[in-house]
Design an enzyme around this catalytic site. Structure first.
Site, short mmCIF file in Angstrom:
data_model
loop_
_atom_site.label_atom_id
_atom_site.label_comp_id
_atom_site.label_asym_id
_atom_site.label_seq_id
_atom_site.Cartn_x
_atom_site.Cartn_y
_atom_site.Cartn_z
N ASP A 37 8.01 -63.75 48.37
CA ASP A 37 7.30 -64.15 47.36
C ASP A 37 8.39 -64.85 46.25
O ASP A 37 9.63 -64.27 46.11
CB ASP A 37 6.53 -63.30 46.49
CG ASP A 37 5.44 -64.17 45.68
OD1 ASP A 37 4.17 -63.90 46.06
OD2 ASP A 37 5.78 -64.40 44.57
N ILE A 38 8.09 -65.81 45.40
CA ILE A 38 9.34 -66.29 44.56
C ILE A 38 9.61 -65.39 43.60
O ILE A 38 10.37 -65.19 42.87
CB ILE A 38 8.66 -67.64 43.94
CG1 ILE A 38 9.61 -68.52 43.07
CG2 ILE A 38 7.30 -67.50 43.43
CD1 ILE A 38 9.33 -69.66 42.46
N SER A 160 -6.93 -75.58 51.86
CA SER A 160 -8.11 -75.27 50.62
C SER A 160 -9.24 -76.25 51.02
O SER A 160 -9.02 -77.20 51.75
CB SER A 160 -7.47 -75.88 49.42
OG SER A 160 -8.22 -75.91 48.47
N TYR A 177 -2.59 -81.56 43.63
CA TYR A 177 -3.15 -80.28 44.44
C TYR A 177 -3.85 -81.01 45.60
O TYR A 177 -3.39 -80.46 46.96
CB TYR A 177 -4.02 -79.24 43.86
CG TYR A 177 -4.45 -78.01 44.41
CD1 TYR A 177 -3.51 -77.08 44.57
CD2 TYR A 177 -5.41 -77.72 44.98
CE1 TYR A 177 -3.53 -75.84 44.99
CE2 TYR A 177 -5.62 -76.60 45.82
CZ TYR A 177 -4.80 -75.54 45.70
OH TYR A 177 -5.06 -74.52 46.29
N THR A 212 -8.59 -64.79 42.30
CA THR A 212 -7.14 -64.68 42.31
C THR A 212 -6.82 -65.15 40.88
O THR A 212 -7.28 -66.01 40.26
CB THR A 212 -6.32 -65.38 43.55
OG1 THR A 212 -6.36 -66.97 43.38
CG2 THR A 212 -6.86 -64.88 44.85
#
Length: 280
Positions: A37-38, A160, A177, A212
């Site tokens: 993860d960043i 998505s 996106y 989330t």
């Protein structure tokens, strides 16, 4: 006996949200985990992104299942950094079988069409660099390992519903996106064809809204308060506003386990009927 006993699964964006859920679900089925993860903020992203503490919590939850986990902080926009993280994880755990290219951002902005050219350019560039190019980097860093091992593998890319449907709303962040997530569908199909001779399977999952921090934050809440019609772009056919991360994790498990051993090149929606709703 778990469905993934003896397997090693690499997951990007693993500090929280869907990535953490995938790590836990695959660990429940016996997989050891490489969690990347960043753990830092991308300037054009208005909501708070993951932290090192988030990644440590993912580690704690996986270890509580008596599975091994290697955590690495890396930005998928940086191929060299990502390769180093992958190499460290694979070296410690002894191989690689499953890749969940999950990391993504949504550069949602208080204004749907910001007027500042620099802000607009950053929204576009950061979205494409992370969601599309960063996913390609993930494949570049992992697929050669799967090929060299010679025992096949399974790759799941998180796209998505926006990767199948034009879910735009005169909003630059959504347009970027949608463009990136559509690109992932094409990326998956190309890799699925090219690497089938190596018994490496590639599929995408296409979630509707998921509970989330990415869609559920103060910036998005403010946008909806000012323009309730924005919710129509995100409407599902089933009477739920969003699904839970584990719903996506269960789909990932199906694709990477023996249950999906002959499934490749598939765009699998977990969308509560989003894609059958008119418009968008």
């Amino acid at each position: 006996m778990g469905q993934l006993d003896g397997k090693v699964a690499l997951i990007t964006g693993a500090a929280r949200g869907q990535g953490r859920s995938h790590a836990i679900r695959l660990a429940e089925e016996g997989a050891d985990i490489i969690a990347i993860d960043i753990c830092d903020q991308v300037e054009s992203v208005s909501y708070a992104m993951s932290t090192l503490d988030d990644l440590k919590e993912t580690q704690r939850l996986v270890e509580a299942l008596d599975r091994r986990i290697v955590t690495q902080q890396a930005d998928i926009r940086d191929l060299t950094q990502l390769r180093n993280a992958v190499s460290a994880g694979v070296g410690e755990l002894g191989g690689l079988d499953i890749v969940c290219a999950n990391a993504a951002i949504w550069c949602v902005h208080p204004e749907p069409q910001p007027s500042d050219p620099a802000v607009r350019a950053a929204i576009w560039k950061d979205t494409i660099d992370t969601n599309l190019t960063g996913t390609w980097h993930t494949l570049e860093a992992t697929v050669p390992i799967l090929v060299e091992q010679g025992r096949g593998g399974a790759v799941v890319i998180t796209s998505s519903t926006a990767g199948l449907k034009g879910s735009t709303y005169n909003d630059l962040s959504l347009t970027a996106y949608v463009a990136a997530k559509h690109g992932l569908t094409g990326l998956m199909r190309g890799y699925a064809k090219d690497y089938a001779p190596h018994s490496i399977r590639f599929n995408t999952v296409h979630p509707t809204g998921v509970h989330t921090p990415m869609p559920e934050n103060e910036i998005m809440a403010g946008r909806i308060e000012r323009d309730p019609d924005l919710l129509k772009v995100m409407a599902n056919a089933l009477p739920v506003d969003a699904v839970d991360p584990v719903d996506i994790s269960n789909a990932v498990l199906y694709l990477v386990a023996d249950s999906g051993r002959y499934v490749t090149g598939v765009a699998l929606s977990v969308d509560a009927g989003f894609n059958v709703v008119a418009g968008g």
